[in-house]
Design an enzyme around this catalytic site. Structure first.
Site, PDB file in Angstrom:
ATOM      1  N   TYR A 140       2.302  25.940 -45.645  1.00  0.00           N
ATOM      2  CA  TYR A 140       1.403  25.247 -46.571  1.00  0.00           C
ATOM      3  C   TYR A 140       0.703  26.254 -47.477  1.00  0.00           C
ATOM      4  O   TYR A 140       0.729  26.131 -48.718  1.00  0.00           O
ATOM      5  CB  TYR A 140       0.383  24.425 -45.788  1.00  0.00           C
ATOM      6  CG  TYR A 140      -0.768  23.918 -46.634  1.00  0.00           C
ATOM      7  CD1 TYR A 140      -0.550  23.042 -47.693  1.00  0.00           C
ATOM      8  CD2 TYR A 140      -2.080  24.317 -46.372  1.00  0.00           C
ATOM      9  CE1 TYR A 140      -1.602  22.573 -48.473  1.00  0.00           C
ATOM     10  CE2 TYR A 140      -3.137  23.850 -47.144  1.00  0.00           C
ATOM     11  CZ  TYR A 140      -2.897  22.986 -48.190  1.00  0.00           C
ATOM     12  OH  TYR A 140      -3.943  22.535 -48.958  1.00  0.00           O
ATOM     13  N   THR A 177      -5.829  26.265 -52.253  1.00  0.00           N
ATOM     14  CA  THR A 177      -6.393  26.152 -50.909  1.00  0.00           C
ATOM     15  C   THR A 177      -6.812  27.510 -50.347  1.00  0.00           C
ATOM     16  O   THR A 177      -6.215  28.543 -50.668  1.00  0.00           O
ATOM     17  CB  THR A 177      -5.353  25.538 -49.955  1.00  0.00           C
ATOM     18  OG1 THR A 177      -5.832  25.602 -48.603  1.00  0.00           O
ATOM     19  CG2 THR A 177      -4.023  26.272 -50.012  1.00  0.00           C
TER      20      THR A 177
END
Length: 340
Positions: A152, A127
């Protein structure tokens, strides 16, 4: 016979999280290109119906070493595309241990199963959140320092580090694809974003357009952007799936090389621009409600995608915001029909 032909004839690609949003599109892209595919998914956020009948399906967790060993042996797995994980940034801030478990600890178990089982190629769903807040407003390149600002992003970065170290120690190569904002759906409406309560902006907006929500929340209007709302690089999920197929070919053809590459279009749209596009496509006006910023949200994230274009010859087919919205809307309408 080429290396690719030999692989296709003898081996299978395992897709973790293949019943989920991005994973199911990767399965379709692989099948469309003639690869043999197996899927493992615990169906916490995925859907069994999203996996085609021609695909071997295993319900279970990627941390289950015995299950993974059986899949690798039964299906003669030669490569893994790893999508399974948790992805909601604000939730990672409030429940970081869930993210370090699902995204880091379980990825470690999967990588160990791959090495033990002799799987030599691994593609990881990473990501742009690993970059954190960039120091300038320009597109982010792969050499931009990775300084995640939420659990995250950190949980994904730790898995990138594991892959780097494993590739240095074993007969194993990998590609970490750093996604920007994934949106849209299969143009043939074979799959799409189906999770209830999804937080992806375009998904939320098309749900509102179809009356499934009564408004769309705009989280923050005081960012340092042109209209004050967050800017993101939205990539069509089918273009992203195609990037995975190209990455798989590259890993097989050059087994000594690993890669970490951005997946985005190189330009972004603000929250308000996205909502304007949904209004334009649907010829209606979605109610917008202004809220405060969410924890862990940077002002702008756009990709420098030159590396993946040059290295893999990636040529996006759907680099158009209205097309992304149209495909997302088409899938949302199909979901409505499926629920009846």
């Amino acid at each position: 016979m080429t290396q690719i032909d030999s692989f296709k004839a003898a081996q299978t690609v395992l897709v973790t999280g293949g019943a989920g949003y991005i994973g199911s599109h990767a399965v379709l892209a692989l099948l469309d290109s003639g690869w043999k595919v197996a899927v493992v998914d615990n169906l916490v956020t995925g859907f069994r119906w999203a996996v085609p009948d021609a695909v071997a399906f295993y319900e279970g967790d990627i941390a289950d070493g015995d299950l993974l060993a059986r899949i690798i042996a039964e299906q003669n797995i030669g490569a893994i595309l790893h999508f399974a994980g948790s992805i909601v940034v604000p939730e990672s801030v409030s429940d970081p241990l869930k993210y370090y478990s699902n995204n880091t600890v379980k990825s470690r178990a999967l990588i160990e199963a791959a090495v033990t089982g002799g799987v030599k190629h691994f593609i990881f769903s990473s990501t742009a959140a690993t970059y954190g807040t960039p120091e300038n407003d320009g597109p982010i390149s792969e050499t931009t320092p990775q300084r995640p600002i939420n659990p995250y992003g950190t949980s994904k970065l730790m898995t990138e580090w594991m892959l780097r170290d494993v590739a240095a120690a074993h007969d194993f190569n990998y590609c970490a694809l750093r996604y920007f904002n994934v949106a849209g759906a299969d143009p043939r409406t074979r799959s799409g974003q189906s999770t209830a309560g999804a937080t992806h902006l375009i998904k939320v907006a098309v749900e509102a357009a179809l009356g499934k929500r009564d408004h769309v929340a705009v989280f923050g209007t005081d960012f340092d952007t042109a209209d004050g709302t967050g800017v993101r690089d939205y990539i069509h999920v089918s273009d992203l799936a195609d990037a995975h197929v190209l990455a798989l070919r590259a890993l097989i053809e050059a087994p000594q090389k690993s890669h970490f590459l951005n997946c985005g279009y190189g330009h972004g749209y603000s929250v308000l621009e996205v909502l304007d596009a949904v209004d334009r496509v649907t010829n209606m006006k979605i109610e917008r409600r202004i809220s405060g910023r969410r924890a862990g949200d940077p002002a702008s994230l756009t990709a420098d995608n030159r590396a993946i274009r040059e290295r893999f010859g990636w040529m996006p087919a759907f680099d158009d915001l209205d097309s992304i919205v149209i495909h997302a809307l088409g899938w949302e309408r199909k979901l409505t029909q499926m629920d009846r």
